[in-house]
Design an enzyme around this catalytic site. Structure first.
Site, PDB file in Angstrom:
ATOM      1  N   HIS A  17       0.796  -1.022  -0.046  1.00 50.54           N
ATOM      2  CA  HIS A  17      -0.100  -0.210  -0.178  1.00 50.54           C
ATOM      3  C   HIS A  17       0.825   1.370  -0.084  1.00 50.54           C
ATOM      4  CE1 HIS A  17      -3.823   2.316   1.309  1.00 50.54           C
ATOM      5  NE2 HIS A  17      -2.872   3.212   1.610  1.00 50.54           N
ATOM      6  N   GLU A  18       1.654   1.430   1.061  1.00 51.35           N
ATOM      7  CA  GLU A  18       2.729   2.576   1.001  1.00 51.35           C
ATOM      8  C   GLU A  18       3.720   2.675  -0.198  1.00 51.35           C
ATOM      9  OE1 GLU A  18       1.955   4.514   3.046  1.00 51.35           O
ATOM     10  OE2 GLU A  18       1.144   3.587   5.016  1.00 51.35           O
ATOM     11  N   HIS A  21       1.920   4.152  -3.117  1.00 51.50           N
ATOM     12  CA  HIS A  21       1.672   5.682  -3.093  1.00 51.50           C
ATOM     13  C   HIS A  21       3.099   6.203  -3.519  1.00 51.50           C
ATOM     14  CE1 HIS A  21      -1.989   6.259  -1.028  1.00 51.50           C
ATOM     15  NE2 HIS A  21      -1.723   5.433   0.138  1.00 51.50           N
TER      16      HIS A  21
END
Length: 215
Positions: A17-18, A21
């Protein structure tokens, strides 16, 4: 086995997820994410290990929702335009959705039974769907709001920034103490997870085995 699958699978999904980004931010113009180590799967490289890793894991072990981690620190002024900013915010939930689809494909074409790895994988799939939905809430500091923010009037952005620091806690409290909120959320998680073909008997078994200390 179920606890191990869900625990480490969830850590992997938080890191992805990170990473997502950061990857979109990199292509959008913020090359400092590479220098900061965000383009890795090392949880210690993220800005807020507490918000990004520890808090989501604690809430998960309490039997709560798949809480997404806090966003990596992006130098937003480096991003080319508002469309890249919006795409950067949506990249995290998209990563969770991708994992959910991959898990659904694995479950669809495997000899699934109510033992072994399958309850854990089924529960992990539902957690990914819950993370997508939770993260798309259109309020700060969630990615759903951050995707809209570049297109909002500056006055509205300023007003929303005033509540950014405590909105998440209000929502978490609402989930725990306002039955309608939790019911609406989980009804939608059920719909989307079922659409992907999840077996809810396996999900329940996975949840029970994950929280083995309550057996």
């Amino acid at each position: 086995m179920t606890f191990t699958i869900v625990f480490f699978g969830w850590i992997f999904s938080l890191c992805l997820h990170e990473f997502s980004h950061a990857l979109v931010a990199y292509f959008g113009g913020d090359h400092t994410v590479r220098e900061k180590g965000y383009l890795t799967f090392n949880p210690l490289k993220y800005t807020h290990p507490l918000m990004s890793i520890i808090l989501p894991l604690v809430i998960l072990m309490m039997g709560g929702i798949g809480l997404p981690g806090g966003a990596v620190y992006i130098e937003r002024w480096r991003i080319r335009n508002r469309y890249w900013l919006s795409a950067m915010s949506l990249a995290g939930p998209a990563a969770n959705l991708l994992i959910a689809v991959i898990l659904a494909i694995i479950l669809r074409f495997s000899p699934v039974e109510n033992s072994g790895i399958w309850p854990g994988i089924s529960f992990l799939l539902v957690l990914q769907i819950s993370a997508v939905m939770f993260n798309l809430i259109p309020l700060p500091p969630f990615d759903g709001y951050n995707a809209l923010e570049p297109f909002l009037n500056p006055v509205i952005r300023m007003q929303m920034d005033r509540v950014r620091g405590f909105t998440m806690w209000i929502i978490l409290i609402a989930f725990w103490y306002i039955p309608f909120v939790a019911r609406y959320f989980w009804d939608n998680v059920y719909i989307y997870s079922t659409t992907l073909g999840v077996d809810w008997e396996l999900v329940v078994t996975g949840l029970e085995r994950f929280r083995f200390w309550e057996l």
